[in-house]
Scaffold this active site. Structure first.
Site, PDB file in Angstrom:
ATOM      1  N   HIS A  13      35.320 -74.748  35.024  1.00 42.23           N
ATOM      2  CA  HIS A  13      35.958 -73.827  35.967  1.00 42.23           C
ATOM      3  C   HIS A  13      35.070 -73.500  37.168  1.00 42.23           C
ATOM      4  O   HIS A  13      35.236 -72.468  37.799  1.00 42.23           O
ATOM      5  CB  HIS A  13      36.376 -72.546  35.234  1.00 42.23           C
TER       6      HIS A  13
ATOM      7  N   THR B 102      36.058 -67.855  23.162  1.00 42.03           N
ATOM      8  CA  THR B 102      37.174 -68.069  24.098  1.00 42.03           C
ATOM      9  C   THR B 102      38.479 -67.683  23.418  1.00 42.03           C
ATOM     10  O   THR B 102      38.661 -67.928  22.225  1.00 42.03           O
ATOM     11  CB  THR B 102      37.245 -69.521  24.630  1.00 42.03           C
TER      12      THR B 102
HETATM   13  N1  APR Z   1      30.731 -63.186  21.056  1.00 43.42           N
HETATM   14  C1  APR Z   1      31.697 -64.156  21.002  1.00 43.42           C
HETATM   15  N2  APR Z   1      32.946 -63.977  21.477  1.00 43.42           N
HETATM   16  C2  APR Z   1      33.247 -62.779  22.012  1.00 43.42           C
HETATM   17  C3  APR Z   1      32.315 -61.734  22.120  1.00 43.42           C
HETATM   18  C4  APR Z   1      31.003 -61.969  21.608  1.00 43.42           C
HETATM   19  N3  APR Z   1      30.049 -61.043  21.648  1.00 43.42           N
HETATM   20  N4  APR Z   1      32.934 -60.674  22.717  1.00 43.42           N
HETATM   21  C5  APR Z   1      34.192 -61.053  22.988  1.00 43.42           C
HETATM   22  N5  APR Z   1      34.390 -62.333  22.553  1.00 43.42           N
HETATM   23  C6  APR Z   1      35.588 -63.162  22.616  1.00 43.42           C
HETATM   24  C7  APR Z   1      36.906 -62.408  22.633  1.00 43.42           C
HETATM   25  O1  APR Z   1      37.306 -62.089  21.292  1.00 43.42           O
HETATM   26  C8  APR Z   1      37.840 -63.426  23.273  1.00 43.42           C
HETATM   27  O2  APR Z   1      38.432 -64.280  22.312  1.00 43.42           O
HETATM   28  O3  APR Z   1      35.559 -63.879  23.824  1.00 43.42           O
HETATM   29  C9  APR Z   1      36.893 -64.258  24.162  1.00 43.42           C
HETATM   30  C10 APR Z   1      37.052 -64.010  25.632  1.00 43.42           C
HETATM   31  O4  APR Z   1      38.327 -64.453  26.029  1.00 43.42           O
HETATM   32  P1  APR Z   1      38.755 -64.428  27.553  1.00 43.42           P
HETATM   33  O5  APR Z   1      38.330 -63.130  28.167  1.00 43.42           O
HETATM   34  O6  APR Z   1      40.176 -64.797  27.619  1.00 43.42           O
HETATM   35  O7  APR Z   1      37.828 -65.565  28.222  1.00 43.42           O
HETATM   36  P2  APR Z   1      38.014 -67.135  28.245  1.00 43.42           P
HETATM   37  O8  APR Z   1      38.712 -67.626  27.036  1.00 43.42           O
HETATM   38  O9  APR Z   1      36.680 -67.696  28.579  1.00 43.42           O
HETATM   39  O10 APR Z   1      38.963 -67.300  29.504  1.00 43.42           O
HETATM   40  C11 APR Z   1      39.268 -68.588  29.949  1.00 43.42           C
HETATM   41  O11 APR Z   1      40.360 -67.738  31.896  1.00 43.42           O
HETATM   42  O12 APR Z   1      40.298 -66.180  33.615  1.00 43.42           O
HETATM   43  C12 APR Z   1      40.117 -67.498  33.276  1.00 43.42           C
HETATM   44  O13 APR Z   1      38.836 -69.116  34.377  1.00 43.42           O
HETATM   45  C13 APR Z   1      38.730 -67.962  33.581  1.00 43.42           C
HETATM   46  O14 APR Z   1      37.255 -69.373  32.317  1.00 43.42           O
HETATM   47  C14 APR Z   1      38.162 -68.301  32.222  1.00 43.42           C
HETATM   48  C15 APR Z   1      39.394 -68.648  31.435  1.00 43.42           C
END
Ligand code: APR
Length: 224
Positions: free
Chosen positions: A104, A170
């Site tokens: 990304h 994620t």
């Molecule tokens: N350790 C591991 N995971 C964690 C922690 C932690 N300490 N704290 C939170 N999480 C998890 C949450 O439970 C959730 O499943 O991280 C995940 C974050 O999810 P999102 O906020 O949706 O992030 P992500 O999946 O990376 O989003 C994907 O969306 O907005 C776009 O381009 C952006 O790259 C991003 C994409």
């Protein structure tokens, strides 16, 4: 050497102090995600978007890789490791990982709005009027909602070749990144570390419902 492919998301950097996207009611650092991370948002209010990423770039200088980033880098002593990250920070690189694919984009790069292949490293603020050599406004080198993900084909090929797939932090909601889990071979072991896992353990999928730093300890016990 076995090849471990690691798909990371915002939760990977949460323990470094970088906020995730979807744990805060659709707001990202207090902003509506679509206003700061879409081409429409950039057209409507470029100053807001540039300022938003200027803040993120400043914040990145104040945070450090956490133990999970370091543990992944250390795995290179025993495995070939490729990291495919959805994160735009450079914490994997700073922890010492040598093979990182940014799906990304990257916060510390910018590109020309007139020529997407004109990409440069950029560590300071980016403002309206900062133009490329051909006179086009520069923008963050970030994949916004609705935009192509140029690195996805590279990532698919990497997943095909994985002996083990590790997914960390994620929500598995954003495609095409979330679909990468479907491109490993049927017998590839999959480990998913997330305190609120979006998928359940089954068959070759083992869920470790813990934070990245705690979950990495469990994973290392299983792998080494
Ligand atoms: N350790 C591991 N995971 C964690 C922690 C932690 N300490 N704290 C939170 N999480 C998890 C949450 O439970 C959730 O499943 O991280 C995940 C974050 O999810 P999102 O906020 O949706 O992030 P992500 O999946 O990376 O989003 C994907 O969306 O907005 C776009 O381009 C952006 O790259 C991003 C994409």
């Amino acid at each position: 050497m076995k090849h471990i492919v690691v798909l990371t998301g915002a939760g990977m950097s949460a323990e470094s102090g970088v906020k995730t996207f979807r744990d805060h009611n659709g707001l990202w650092e207090g902003h509506d995600v679509m206003r700061v991370a879409s081409p429409e948002g950039f057209r409507q209010n470029p100053e807001l978007v540039l300022d938003f990423y200027n803040q993120r770039r400043k914040q990145l200088k104040t945070v450090q890789p956490n133990q999970a980033h370091k543990d992944l880098a250390n795995l290179e002593q025993d495995f070939k490791v490729t990291i495919i990250t959805q994160n735009v920070d450079d914490l994997h690189e700073r922890a010492g990982s040598s093979d990182v694919v940014h799906l990304h984009g990257e916060l510390l790069k910018i590109r020309s709005t007139g020529n997407p292949s004109d990409i440069k490293t950029w560590t300071e603020d980016l403002n309206l009027g900062d133009n490329c050599d051909k006179g086009y406004q520069l923008r963050p080198h970030i994949v916004w909602f609705g935009e192509d993900v140029p690195m996805i084909e590279t990532a698919v090929k990497i997943c095909y070749a994985a002996d083990i797939l590790v997914i960390i932090g994620t929500s598995m909601q954003v495609y095409p990144a979330a679909g990468l889990i479907n491109y490993v071979q049927p017998d590839t072991a999959i480990f998913y570390i997330d305190p609120k896992p979006a998928i359940q353990g089954r068959g070759n999928i083992t869920v470790i419902a813990k934070s990245a730093t705690e979950g990495m300890k469990d994973l290392i016990d299983k792998l080494i």
